[in-house]
Design a protein around this motif. Structure first.
Motif, PDB file in Angstrom:
ATOM      1  N   PRO A  79      56.515  31.606   8.180  1.00  0.00           N
ATOM      2  CA  PRO A  79      55.083  31.414   8.477  1.00  0.00           C
ATOM      3  C   PRO A  79      54.497  30.142   7.884  1.00  0.00           C
ATOM      4  O   PRO A  79      53.551  29.576   8.416  1.00  0.00           O
ATOM      5  CB  PRO A  79      54.421  32.661   7.869  1.00  0.00           C
ATOM      6  CG  PRO A  79      55.406  33.209   6.893  1.00  0.00           C
ATOM      7  CD  PRO A  79      56.762  32.845   7.414  1.00  0.00           C
ATOM      8  N   VAL A  83      54.150  23.321  12.501  1.00  0.00           N
ATOM      9  CA  VAL A  83      54.573  23.266  13.898  1.00  0.00           C
ATOM     10  C   VAL A  83      55.413  22.016  14.144  1.00  0.00           C
ATOM     11  O   VAL A  83      56.423  22.056  14.861  1.00  0.00           O
ATOM     12  CB  VAL A  83      53.347  23.292  14.832  1.00  0.00           C
ATOM     13  CG1 VAL A  83      53.753  23.031  16.279  1.00  0.00           C
ATOM     14  CG2 VAL A  83      52.619  24.632  14.715  1.00  0.00           C
ATOM     15  N   ILE A 160      52.700  27.792  11.191  1.00  0.00           N
ATOM     16  CA  ILE A 160      52.975  28.882  12.126  1.00  0.00           C
ATOM     17  C   ILE A 160      52.035  30.066  11.886  1.00  0.00           C
ATOM     18  O   ILE A 160      51.559  30.701  12.827  1.00  0.00           O
ATOM     19  CB  ILE A 160      54.444  29.339  12.005  1.00  0.00           C
ATOM     20  CG1 ILE A 160      55.403  28.194  12.380  1.00  0.00           C
ATOM     21  CG2 ILE A 160      54.711  30.566  12.862  1.00  0.00           C
ATOM     22  CD1 ILE A 160      55.318  27.704  13.796  1.00  0.00           C
ATOM     23  N   GLU A 161      51.737  30.362  10.620  1.00  0.00           N
ATOM     24  CA  GLU A 161      50.934  31.549  10.293  1.00  0.00           C
ATOM     25  C   GLU A 161      49.494  31.441  10.801  1.00  0.00           C
ATOM     26  O   GLU A 161      48.804  32.451  10.920  1.00  0.00           O
ATOM     27  CB  GLU A 161      50.938  31.789   8.781  1.00  0.00           C
ATOM     28  CG  GLU A 161      50.337  30.670   7.968  1.00  0.00           C
ATOM     29  CD  GLU A 161      50.606  30.825   6.480  1.00  0.00           C
ATOM     30  OE1 GLU A 161      51.033  31.920   6.076  1.00  0.00           O
ATOM     31  OE2 GLU A 161      50.401  29.845   5.722  1.00  0.00           O
ATOM     32  N   LEU A 163      48.631  30.291  13.786  1.00  0.00           N
ATOM     33  CA  LEU A 163      48.604  30.316  15.247  1.00  0.00           C
ATOM     34  C   LEU A 163      48.286  31.710  15.769  1.00  0.00           C
ATOM     35  O   LEU A 163      48.690  32.718  15.180  1.00  0.00           O
ATOM     36  CB  LEU A 163      49.959  29.865  15.803  1.00  0.00           C
ATOM     37  CG  LEU A 163      50.465  28.481  15.395  1.00  0.00           C
ATOM     38  CD1 LEU A 163      51.835  28.229  16.021  1.00  0.00           C
ATOM     39  CD2 LEU A 163      49.483  27.388  15.800  1.00  0.00           C
ATOM     40  N   ARG A 168      51.671  30.816  19.365  1.00  0.00           N
ATOM     41  CA  ARG A 168      53.004  30.930  18.766  1.00  0.00           C
ATOM     42  C   ARG A 168      54.069  31.027  19.870  1.00  0.00           C
ATOM     43  O   ARG A 168      55.113  30.375  19.810  1.00  0.00           O
ATOM     44  CB  ARG A 168      53.065  32.153  17.858  1.00  0.00           C
ATOM     45  CG  ARG A 168      54.383  32.338  17.119  1.00  0.00           C
ATOM     46  CD  ARG A 168      54.306  33.593  16.249  1.00  0.00           C
ATOM     47  NE  ARG A 168      55.545  33.817  15.533  1.00  0.00           N
ATOM     48  CZ  ARG A 168      56.607  34.431  16.032  1.00  0.00           C
ATOM     49  NH1 ARG A 168      56.579  34.876  17.288  1.00  0.00           N
ATOM     50  NH2 ARG A 168      57.699  34.612  15.327  1.00  0.00           N
TER      51      ARG A 168
END
Length: 519
Positions: A79, A83, A160-161, A163, A168
């Motif tokens: 996470p 990106v 990532i966490e 999104l 994602r």
């Protein structure tokens, strides 16, 4: 030349056979799709091809040195990873070559002339490899795919966490498209895409110079990209060499022929069974009867034609509410900053409202905010005191041991085993699926289990966040009918205009703030 050959494939879950003797070949540069109803085994087949599952029998053979990219929207990603780092990992070998080339140029200083010549040849060779690999167009390629999937370039700086589920899924798809694999295995790539982004993906795949096999229930998308159709029918993999329209017409002819062959065989079996029953006890005819019994024992039985699954979706209504069910006043939603302009709106009694907007704009965040699952940033919202809310979330996770049966029984502890199985059966989940772990079910099967949990959850406000993701057309049609019949207030998040336009009274489109758009 074939890049994939599948022979004698057999696979089962808890004794129920998914494939008996599956055979298929995928050819170099072939553009193919894989179709079939929910539960037919499409996602399972992709996992078998990807070798993340092992067949009970048979072989899956890829041509040596073939690179295969598999779209797993449930892939676990760190996470905290950015990106940019996640996407550029596709090009890590190229970046390593660039680092090596730069190191060589740096190390030239002070070397003897003959050594410099050798090192320059080495560096030049590496640069040629980078040029041949289009290394210097990476940023352009990344930008094309990010914009094509409906994201902005600043997503590269996010982790990532942060999104949304849709963002994602797009990033996972984007990385796979960037990989330029010899074969792409794509499982429901359009689930989180709006119409214009589905059009972009169609064009991308049509221009793709290598092979792909795509699973989707979006018939318009399939019509655009399919040149070969593999269909899961009666436990086997049938090949249709033609586009999606050809498949639809040819399938109808095959189904008619299958039904005729089945009925003819059943008449033949009955005739011989009658003969055996009448003659097995007679001395003069016992040998003939025994001969026919042996013949029937060796006969390869034609499977009965499959009838379409009948779904019984329902959302019970408890009691009425007052006029103004939900009111928001300058409501700002988001996490560290506001995703949208302040929202002021009123949803009234028995209104059916579609919440629309591009993926990542904040549709799910809006829903989670008004359900108090996450805090608001500013402004206010208020539910009428008599509101009883039933909620379907876009994404759910399950412990490894949880089965569909466990999930329903936990929600309704007073249900008998028969009650649970009947409820799941109404939603297209058979006995074998009910006893499997939720994490082993396909996306469509998981969706149906979660919709089943709402069947007895009486309320007067229903909130559904992207309920059609993964559903086949028959299930979508049944869900649409159930929502049209629903007597309460409906808030429906959806990107499928063909689905919500027949259900909802109006739509509320969410947009980014103007300064965000211009940036």
């Amino acid at each position: 030349m074939s890049v994939l050959e599948v022979e004698g494939l057999a696979f089962s879950y808890q004794g129920e056979s998914i494939y008996q003797n599956g055979e298929m070949r995928l050819f170099e540069n072939e553009h193919a799709v894989l179709v079939g109803p929910n539960g037919a085994g499409k996602s399972t087949l992709l996992k078998l091809l990807d070798r993340s599952l092992k067949p009970d029998k048979g072989t899956v053979k890829w041509l040596p040195s073939i690179s295969v990219g598999y779209l797993d929207q449930y892939a676990k990603i760190k996470p905290e990873l950015s990106v940019k780092a996640y996407l550029y990992d596709v090009f890590l070998p190229l970046f390593e070559k660039e680092d090596e080339m730069n190191r060589i140029y740096h190390d030239l200083i002070g070397k003897p002339e003959h050594e410099q010549v050798r090192m320059l040849h080495w560096a030049s060779d590496l640069q040629e490899q980078l040029i041949d690999s289009d290394f210097y167009r990476i940023k352009s390629s990344v930008g094309n795919i990010i914009h094509g999937l409906g994201l902005q370039m600043d997503v590269l700086d996010q982790t990532i966490e942060t999104l949304s589920g849709g963002m994602r899924a797009k990033i996972i798809l984007g990385k796979l498209l960037l990989s330029d694999a010899d074969v792409l295995l794509l499982d429901e790539p359009t689930n989180f895409l709006d119409v214009k982004h589905i059009e972009w993906l169609s064009k991308f795949l049509n221009a793709y110079e290598k092979a792909f096999l795509v699973v989707s229930h979006h018939e318009g998308f399939l019509s655009e990209i399919a040149r070969t159709v593999f269909a899961l029918e009666h436990g086997v993999i049938a090949r249709y060499k033609g586009d999606f329209s050809f498949y639809l017409s040819e399938r109808e002819l095959r189904q008619e022929q299958h039904e005729k062959s089945y009925k003819a065989q059943q008449r033949f079996i009955k005739k011989n069974e009658d003969f055996i029953r009448k003659n097995i006890v007679r001395d003069k005819t016992v040998k003939r009867a025994q001969s026919r019994r042996k013949m029937l024992a060796k006969l390869e039985r034609i499977k009965p034609p499959k009838t379409d699954t009948i779904y019984k979706f329902r959302f019970p209504f408890s009691s009425g509410t007052g006029r103004d069910v939900l009111m928001t006043d300058a409501l700002e939603i988001g996490y560290s900053y506001s995703l949208l302009e302040p929202l002021s709106m009123t949803v009234m009694k028995q209104e059916k409202v579609a919440i629309t907007g591009e993926n990542g704009v904040g549709k799910s965040t809006f829903v989670k905010t008004i359900l108090e699952l996450i805090p608001k940033i500013d402004g206010s919202f208020k539910w009428i005191d008599t509101a009883k809310i039933a909620y379907y979330a876009q994404d759910e996770s399950y412990a490894d041991h949880v089965t569909a049966f466990n999930l329903v029984h936990e929600m309704y502890p007073d249900f008998t085993k028969k009650d649970v199985m009947d409820l799941l059966g109404h939603h297209g989940i058979n006995y074998e699926m009910a006893l499997r772990k939720m994490n082993s079910l396909s996306g469509g099967e998981q969706t149906k289990v979660r919709l089943a949990l709402l069947y007895h959850q009486k309320g007067n406000v229903l909130i559904l966040d992207e309920p059609t993701n993964h559903l086949d057309q028959a299930a979508k049609d049944a869900l649409k009918d159930a929502l049209i019949d629903y007597e309460g207030t409906l808030i429906l998040v959806s990107h499928e205009i063909d689905f919500y336009q027949d259900i909802c009274d109006y739509e509320i489109s969410l947009y980014e703030p103007e300064d965000e758009k211009s940036g």
